[in-house]
Design a protein around this motif. Sequence first.
Motif, PDB file in Angstrom:
ATOM      1  N   THR A 211       0.832  -1.172  -0.077  1.00 18.06           N
ATOM      2  CA  THR A 211      -0.075  -0.056   0.063  1.00 18.06           C
ATOM      3  C   THR A 211       0.805   1.394  -0.140  1.00 18.06           C
ATOM      4  N   VAL A 212       2.324   0.973  -0.130  1.00 23.73           N
ATOM      5  CA  VAL A 212       3.043   2.314  -0.002  1.00 23.73           C
ATOM      6  C   VAL A 212       2.779   3.209  -1.353  1.00 23.73           C
ATOM      7  N   GLY A 213       2.720   4.469  -0.858  1.00 20.80           N
ATOM      8  CA  GLY A 213       2.407   5.509  -1.945  1.00 20.80           C
ATOM      9  C   GLY A 213       1.100   5.485  -2.871  1.00 20.80           C
ATOM     10  N   LYS A 214       0.196   4.667  -2.335  1.00 18.97           N
ATOM     11  CA  LYS A 214      -1.077   4.413  -2.954  1.00 18.97           C
ATOM     12  C   LYS A 214      -2.335   5.047  -2.160  1.00 18.97           C
ATOM     13  N   ASN A 215      -3.336   5.449  -2.962  1.00 12.97           N
ATOM     14  CA  ASN A 215      -4.381   6.260  -2.608  1.00 12.97           C
ATOM     15  C   ASN A 215      -5.492   5.234  -2.174  1.00 12.97           C
ATOM     16  N   GLY A 216      -6.739   5.567  -1.280  1.00 13.07           N
ATOM     17  CA  GLY A 216      -7.313   4.689  -1.166  1.00 13.07           C
ATOM     18  C   GLY A 216      -8.294   4.011  -2.145  1.00 13.07           C
ATOM     19  N   GLN A 217      -8.353   4.263  -3.231  1.00 18.19           N
ATOM     20  CA  GLN A 217      -8.978   3.916  -4.338  1.00 18.19           C
ATOM     21  C   GLN A 217      -8.161   2.886  -4.996  1.00 18.19           C
ATOM     22  N   GLN A 218      -6.838   2.926  -5.184  1.00 16.34           N
ATOM     23  CA  GLN A 218      -5.839   2.112  -5.762  1.00 16.34           C
ATOM     24  C   GLN A 218      -5.670   0.882  -4.748  1.00 16.34           C
ATOM     25  N   ILE A 219      -5.739   1.219  -3.474  1.00 12.10           N
ATOM     26  CA  ILE A 219      -5.425   0.035  -2.456  1.00 12.10           C
ATOM     27  C   ILE A 219      -6.965  -0.736  -2.593  1.00 12.10           C
ATOM     28  N   LEU A 220      -8.039  -0.316  -2.675  1.00 14.95           N
ATOM     29  CA  LEU A 220      -9.545  -0.972  -2.926  1.00 14.95           C
ATOM     30  C   LEU A 220      -9.128  -1.450  -4.173  1.00 14.95           C
ATOM     31  N   SER A 221      -8.887  -1.067  -5.141  1.00 14.80           N
ATOM     32  CA  SER A 221      -8.741  -2.031  -6.519  1.00 14.80           C
ATOM     33  C   SER A 221      -7.917  -3.120  -6.427  1.00 14.80           C
ATOM     34  N   LEU A 222      -6.840  -2.964  -5.546  1.00 12.92           N
ATOM     35  CA  LEU A 222      -5.804  -4.231  -5.114  1.00 12.92           C
ATOM     36  C   LEU A 222      -6.499  -5.237  -4.405  1.00 12.92           C
ATOM     37  N   ILE A 223      -7.261  -5.003  -3.241  1.00  9.55           N
ATOM     38  CA  ILE A 223      -8.163  -5.642  -2.537  1.00  9.55           C
ATOM     39  C   ILE A 223      -8.956  -6.537  -3.336  1.00  9.55           C
ATOM     40  N   LEU A 224      -9.730  -5.659  -4.117  1.00  8.81           N
ATOM     41  CA  LEU A 224     -10.582  -6.533  -4.830  1.00  8.81           C
ATOM     42  C   LEU A 224     -10.137  -7.435  -5.844  1.00  8.81           C
ATOM     43  N   LYS A 225      -8.924  -7.096  -6.312  1.00  8.72           N
ATOM     44  CA  LYS A 225      -8.144  -8.023  -7.132  1.00  8.72           C
ATOM     45  C   LYS A 225      -7.721  -9.304  -6.238  1.00  8.72           C
ATOM     46  N   GLN A 226      -7.235  -9.190  -5.366  1.00 12.27           N
ATOM     47  CA  GLN A 226      -6.637 -10.101  -4.412  1.00 12.27           C
ATOM     48  C   GLN A 226      -7.828 -11.102  -4.005  1.00 12.27           C
ATOM     49  N   ILE A 227      -8.773 -10.656  -3.575  1.00 15.07           N
ATOM     50  CA  ILE A 227     -10.156 -11.217  -3.233  1.00 15.07           C
ATOM     51  C   ILE A 227     -10.522 -12.201  -4.438  1.00 15.07           C
ATOM     52  N   LYS A 228     -10.693 -11.497  -5.698  1.00  9.59           N
ATOM     53  CA  LYS A 228     -11.267 -12.321  -6.706  1.00  9.59           C
ATOM     54  C   LYS A 228     -10.389 -13.384  -7.005  1.00  9.59           C
ATOM     55  N   ILE A 229      -9.179 -13.393  -6.856  1.00  7.33           N
ATOM     56  CA  ILE A 229      -8.275 -14.303  -7.329  1.00  7.33           C
ATOM     57  C   ILE A 229      -8.202 -15.557  -6.215  1.00  7.33           C
ATOM     58  N   ASN A 230      -8.337 -15.100  -4.974  1.00 12.06           N
ATOM     59  CA  ASN A 230      -8.089 -16.110  -3.725  1.00 12.06           C
ATOM     60  C   ASN A 230      -9.319 -16.452  -3.001  1.00 12.06           C
ATOM     61  N   ALA A 231     -10.616 -15.908  -3.724  1.00 13.23           N
ATOM     62  CA  ALA A 231     -12.038 -16.179  -2.948  1.00 13.23           C
ATOM     63  C   ALA A 231     -12.130 -17.439  -2.467  1.00 13.23           C
ATOM     64  N   LYS A 232     -11.632 -18.494  -3.542  1.00 17.26           N
ATOM     65  CA  LYS A 232     -11.768 -20.163  -2.868  1.00 17.26           C
ATOM     66  C   LYS A 232     -11.110 -20.311  -1.792  1.00 17.26           C
TER      67      LYS A 232
END
Length: 321
Positions: A211-232
């Motif tokens: 999350t270094v140097g990232k704003n809230g929206q960028q962090i949220l996008s990364l979380i969304l991607k991470q959860i989608k990939i690893n939801a299982k």
Amino acid sequence: MQHITYPAVATSDTLCPDYRRRPFLIKSLENTLSKLLKSLDFYDNAARHKVAIATARVFSMKIGVLPDRVLMSLINDRMIAKGTILDFITAFFKDYLATDSMDDLVQLLRKARLDDRLLDFFPPQKRNLTDFDAHFKAEGLTKLVEHNNKKVAEKQLEGLKTELTEMITQDPPTPVDECLAAIKAKKAEFSLADSELVKIIFTVLIDAISTVGKNGQQILSLILKQIKINAKLLTSFTTSGRVESSLINHVQVYCYEDSKLLKLFSQILRILYDADVLGEDAILFWYKKGSHPKGRNVFLHDVEPFIKWLEEAEEEGEEED
């Protein structure tokens, strides 16, 4: 033949006044108890039990005897292999817990530097959790078994967290199915609770995001991607409303303690809902009466639009039925 004197069972009347008035006698008592423990195989069962009871009562009276100076004498490979130490420590535990709490015993073992070595009291061929549980349950020491199982689970969960972190963060990341297989194997081996597993998995997934140097929206996008990939990894263990509620509270505290996530809780909740990790019943229960005190008012206010949407969707579904 050498004459062996069997120790009398200690009582508060016989020990406390003298030793409390004469603290210098404590060292002598520690040495005497240590010598007795080192000589246990010279006694018969009845005498060993008397030594165990006397030792337990010395510690129960809390007259200042240091546990590590006495109980470390039990780490004797020869007597452990013969079962002598297990017989002694069982009698010790039973007498001590007759008057003191499990918390007191845990503190005593910690001071003796033995809290992580309970299995070491068992002969090598019986040094496993199955024999540990069976032995102490048969002796009526269920609380000791429960404490040890909890401690083992905590240690294994910490190990799993480290292992999973390495799998998720390596380049390229370990395939989800391999990660899931590793988690399930650990769960089966140590009977780990789903409610604890989902907390570890969520923490590892989010901690892996930079999350270094990232704003809230960028962090949220990364979380969304991470959860989608690893939801299982999460959906495999959110097997009940209780587990889901436990996860929501974990996410709540996690976001509360990370300033970068403080304002993203409601969006993260929605991401987990859309990924079928959380169901609406668990979310509504959390909102109405299951939330954690940390950040409660702020988070409940932030999720109001999402909760309203869930309730309206639920009402529409009932009308269609």
